[in-house]
Structure formats: structure tokens, C-alpha cells
Design an enzyme around this catalytic site. Structure first.
Site, PDB file in Angstrom:
ATOM      1  N   ASN A   1     -76.951 -24.117  77.109  1.00  0.00           N
ATOM      2  CA  ASN A   1     -76.721 -24.759  75.820  1.00  0.00           C
ATOM      3  C   ASN A   1     -78.030 -24.642  75.047  1.00  0.00           C
ATOM      4  O   ASN A   1     -78.956 -25.427  75.255  1.00  0.00           O
ATOM      5  CB  ASN A   1     -76.315 -26.224  75.985  1.00  0.00           C
ATOM      6  CG  ASN A   1     -75.933 -26.851  74.651  1.00  0.00           C
ATOM      7  OD1 ASN A   1     -76.258 -26.317  73.583  1.00  0.00           O
ATOM      8  ND2 ASN A   1     -75.241 -27.985  74.703  1.00  0.00           N
TER       9      ASN A   1
ATOM     10  N   PRO B   1     -83.126 -27.536  72.559  1.00  0.00           N
ATOM     11  CA  PRO B   1     -83.780 -28.641  71.859  1.00  0.00           C
ATOM     12  C   PRO B   1     -82.887 -29.839  71.523  1.00  0.00           C
ATOM     13  O   PRO B   1     -81.674 -29.719  71.419  1.00  0.00           O
ATOM     14  CB  PRO B   1     -84.264 -27.981  70.556  1.00  0.00           C
ATOM     15  CG  PRO B   1     -83.372 -26.811  70.369  1.00  0.00           C
ATOM     16  CD  PRO B   1     -83.037 -26.312  71.743  1.00  0.00           C
ATOM     17  N   ASN B   2     -83.564 -30.975  71.386  1.00  0.00           N
ATOM     18  CA  ASN B   2     -82.972 -32.221  70.884  1.00  0.00           C
ATOM     19  C   ASN B   2     -81.985 -32.881  71.824  1.00  0.00           C
ATOM     20  O   ASN B   2     -81.060 -33.557  71.390  1.00  0.00           O
ATOM     21  CB  ASN B   2     -82.310 -31.980  69.518  1.00  0.00           C
ATOM     22  CG  ASN B   2     -83.329 -31.614  68.475  1.00  0.00           C
ATOM     23  OD1 ASN B   2     -84.373 -32.257  68.382  1.00  0.00           O
ATOM     24  ND2 ASN B   2     -83.071 -30.574  67.721  1.00  0.00           N
TER      25      ASN B   2
ATOM     26  N   ARG C   1     -78.517 -39.420  69.973  1.00  0.00           N
ATOM     27  CA  ARG C   1     -78.334 -38.509  68.849  1.00  0.00           C
ATOM     28  C   ARG C   1     -76.863 -38.363  68.482  1.00  0.00           C
ATOM     29  O   ARG C   1     -76.071 -37.890  69.298  1.00  0.00           O
ATOM     30  CB  ARG C   1     -78.895 -37.154  69.280  1.00  0.00           C
ATOM     31  CG  ARG C   1     -78.739 -36.065  68.282  1.00  0.00           C
ATOM     32  CD  ARG C   1     -79.147 -34.738  68.931  1.00  0.00           C
ATOM     33  NE  ARG C   1     -78.969 -33.671  67.986  1.00  0.00           N
ATOM     34  CZ  ARG C   1     -78.776 -32.410  68.322  1.00  0.00           C
ATOM     35  NH1 ARG C   1     -78.752 -32.057  69.589  1.00  0.00           N
ATOM     36  NH2 ARG C   1     -78.609 -31.499  67.399  1.00  0.00           N
TER      37      ARG C   1
ATOM     38  N   HIS D   1     -71.388 -25.563  74.469  1.00  0.00           N
ATOM     39  CA  HIS D   1     -71.735 -26.563  73.455  1.00  0.00           C
ATOM     40  C   HIS D   1     -70.890 -27.794  73.706  1.00  0.00           C
ATOM     41  O   HIS D   1     -69.682 -27.679  73.951  1.00  0.00           O
ATOM     42  CB  HIS D   1     -71.457 -26.045  72.042  1.00  0.00           C
ATOM     43  CG  HIS D   1     -72.202 -24.782  71.762  1.00  0.00           C
ATOM     44  ND1 HIS D   1     -73.544 -24.766  71.489  1.00  0.00           N
ATOM     45  CD2 HIS D   1     -71.798 -23.491  71.780  1.00  0.00           C
ATOM     46  CE1 HIS D   1     -73.934 -23.512  71.335  1.00  0.00           C
ATOM     47  NE2 HIS D   1     -72.900 -22.722  71.505  1.00  0.00           N
TER      48      HIS D   1
ATOM     49  N   TYR E   1     -71.913 -36.024  70.044  1.00  0.00           N
ATOM     50  CA  TYR E   1     -72.416 -35.512  71.323  1.00  0.00           C
ATOM     51  C   TYR E   1     -72.146 -36.431  72.514  1.00  0.00           C
ATOM     52  O   TYR E   1     -72.449 -36.069  73.645  1.00  0.00           O
ATOM     53  CB  TYR E   1     -73.926 -35.247  71.211  1.00  0.00           C
ATOM     54  CG  TYR E   1     -74.254 -34.175  70.193  1.00  0.00           C
ATOM     55  CD1 TYR E   1     -73.768 -32.879  70.341  1.00  0.00           C
ATOM     56  CD2 TYR E   1     -75.043 -34.449  69.077  1.00  0.00           C
ATOM     57  CE1 TYR E   1     -74.048 -31.901  69.412  1.00  0.00           C
ATOM     58  CE2 TYR E   1     -75.333 -33.466  68.148  1.00  0.00           C
ATOM     59  CZ  TYR E   1     -74.836 -32.191  68.312  1.00  0.00           C
ATOM     60  OH  TYR E   1     -75.116 -31.213  67.400  1.00  0.00           O
TER      61      TYR E   1
ATOM     62  N   ALA F   1     -79.501 -25.598  68.605  1.00  0.00           N
ATOM     63  CA  ALA F   1     -79.546 -24.907  67.312  1.00  0.00           C
ATOM     64  C   ALA F   1     -80.066 -23.478  67.426  1.00  0.00           C
ATOM     65  O   ALA F   1     -79.759 -22.636  66.570  1.00  0.00           O
ATOM     66  CB  ALA F   1     -80.403 -25.708  66.331  1.00  0.00           C
TER      67      ALA F   1
ATOM     68  N   ARG G   1     -67.257 -27.657  62.817  1.00  0.00           N
ATOM     69  CA  ARG G   1     -68.390 -28.289  62.137  1.00  0.00           C
ATOM     70  C   ARG G   1     -68.916 -27.419  60.979  1.00  0.00           C
ATOM     71  O   ARG G   1     -68.186 -26.560  60.494  1.00  0.00           O
ATOM     72  CB  ARG G   1     -69.452 -28.602  63.187  1.00  0.00           C
ATOM     73  CG  ARG G   1     -68.903 -29.521  64.298  1.00  0.00           C
ATOM     74  CD  ARG G   1     -69.949 -29.862  65.317  1.00  0.00           C
ATOM     75  NE  ARG G   1     -71.083 -30.552  64.692  1.00  0.00           N
ATOM     76  CZ  ARG G   1     -72.286 -30.667  65.275  1.00  0.00           C
ATOM     77  NH1 ARG G   1     -72.484 -30.145  66.469  1.00  0.00           N
ATOM     78  NH2 ARG G   1     -73.252 -31.294  64.656  1.00  0.00           N
TER      79      ARG G   1
ATOM     80  N   GLU H   1     -72.254 -19.506  77.635  1.00  0.00           N
ATOM     81  CA  GLU H   1     -72.775 -20.294  76.500  1.00  0.00           C
ATOM     82  C   GLU H   1     -71.918 -21.542  76.380  1.00  0.00           C
ATOM     83  O   GLU H   1     -70.689 -21.444  76.342  1.00  0.00           O
ATOM     84  CB  GLU H   1     -72.663 -19.439  75.226  1.00  0.00           C
ATOM     85  CG  GLU H   1     -73.028 -20.199  73.957  1.00  0.00           C
ATOM     86  CD  GLU H   1     -72.755 -19.365  72.691  1.00  0.00           C
ATOM     87  OE1 GLU H   1     -72.700 -18.116  72.762  1.00  0.00           O
ATOM     88  OE2 GLU H   1     -72.574 -19.996  71.639  1.00  0.00           O
TER      89      GLU H   1
HETATM   90  C1  DQA Z   1     -74.839 -27.996  70.250  1.00  0.00           C
HETATM   91  C2  DQA Z   1     -74.307 -27.467  68.905  1.00  0.00           C
HETATM   92  C3  DQA Z   1     -75.433 -26.926  68.041  1.00  0.00           C
HETATM   93  O1  DQA Z   1     -74.933 -26.472  66.794  1.00  0.00           O
HETATM   94  C4  DQA Z   1     -76.455 -28.009  67.767  1.00  0.00           C
HETATM   95  O2  DQA Z   1     -77.538 -27.503  67.034  1.00  0.00           O
HETATM   96  C5  DQA Z   1     -76.941 -28.651  69.030  1.00  0.00           C
HETATM   97  C6  DQA Z   1     -75.947 -29.013  70.036  1.00  0.00           C
HETATM   98  C7  DQA Z   1     -73.741 -28.690  71.091  1.00  0.00           C
HETATM   99  O3  DQA Z   1     -73.968 -28.884  72.268  1.00  0.00           O
HETATM  100  O4  DQA Z   1     -72.692 -29.066  70.544  1.00  0.00           O
HETATM  101  O5  DQA Z   1     -78.115 -28.943  69.199  1.00  0.00           O
HETATM  102  O6  DQA Z   1     -75.324 -26.894  70.996  1.00  0.00           O
END
Ligand code: DQA
Length: 149
Positions: free
Chosen positions: A81, A9-10, A25, A107, A30, A84, A114, A105
């Protein structure tokens, strides 16, 4: 080698505004690249190393789970990825375990630098490895990792 590159998401979305979500965002965390440009660059890299990527993004947990399931028999590995969902989705964790494929995995940000709630991943224990903190390069590093094992 076929690799599913899955984003949660996002970072993209169905509306025009949401399509560029990743670039908009919190760019200081990011980066300013959109998911579309990251994926396009990654597709170019994959061609040079003989990997066939298939990209998928969803904001919905269920759609992510369905796509992870579809990797079984159709992919040699997964780059994920989960955003959240990483921090609490036991359902995504179970999907990764079920497909029995190498999964990296990733990020963009260094989650350990963080907020405390980002320090815990419920996915890591069923993943082959974790790469975080190198911005968009995490996807390329994950492709290299899967290509090397
Ligand atoms: C993320 C890190 C997560 O904690 C966050 O909720 C994201 C992005 C990253 O790519 O750094 O949505 O996965």
C-alpha cells in the site's frame, strides 16, 4: 512462503502521535484501526495459512524503494500500500518491476469512488493485481491471492 507487507506514508510514523496516524486519519474513509493493530491481526492470520510476513512502513519514498529492493532473494511476494505515492511515483514503480516478484497493490479505500487524481495508479501495470475498498481486509485478501498463485 515469505511475504513483505509494505505500507507507505501517513499511516504510521516515528513520533508518538504519528504512530496512531492510521486510526486518527479520516476514520470514515480508512477505518479506526491503527496500522499496528492491522499488522498484529494479519500476523495472526498469516500463521494460520503458513505465511511468514515481514512488515515495513515508511513515509519516505527512498526507504520504501530500498525495502522493495531487499525483497529480491528474501521474499516470495510483496503486498504494497504505497499510499499517495501510488498515484505518481515512477521510482516505486521501477523498483517493483526490478525485483521481479509477484506484487499485490492494495488500498484500504475504493480509490475509484474518490477524487479523480486517485483513479490513476502508476504501479498497477507492474503489479500482479490490485485489491481496494475492503478496509483492513485488503491485506488478508492479498495474502490469500499470493498464496493461491
Ligand atoms: C490509500 C489511498 C491513497 O489514495 C491515499 O493517498 C492513501 C491511502 C488507501 O489505502 O486507501 O494514503 O492508499
Amino acid at each position: 512462503m515469505k511475504i513483505f507487507v509494505i505500507n507507505g506514508p501517513n499511516r504510521s510514523g516515528k513520533t508518538t502521535l504519528m504512530k496512531t496516524m492510521l486510526g486518527l486519519r479520516e476514520p470514515e474513509i480508512y477505518g479506526a484501526d491503527t496500522l499496528e493493530s492491522i499488522n498484529a491481526e494479519l500476523a495472526g492470520y498469516c500463521r494460520t495459512v503458513g505465511v511468514q510476513p515481514e512488515f515495513f512502513q515508511s513515509n519516505s519514498e527512498g526507504e520504501l524503494i530500498d525495502f522493495i529492493h531487499s525483497a529480491r532473494g528474501n521474499a516470495d511476494g510483496i503486498v504494497l500500500n504505497a499510499g499517495a505515492y501510488t498515484h505518481y511515483s515512477i521510482a516505486i514503480r521501477d523498483a517493483i518491476a526490478a525485483v521481479e516478484l509477484p506484487c499485490v497493490e492494495v488500498h484500504l479505500s475504493n480509490v475509484h469512488k474518490r477524487e479523480e487524481f486517485r483513479h490513476k495508479s502508476v504501479l498497477s501495470a507492474v503489479c500482479t493485481g490490485v485489491i481496494c475498498g475492503f478496509g483492513k481486509h485488503v491485506y488478508r485478501l492479498a495474502i490469500d491471492a499470493l498464496n493461491s498463485i
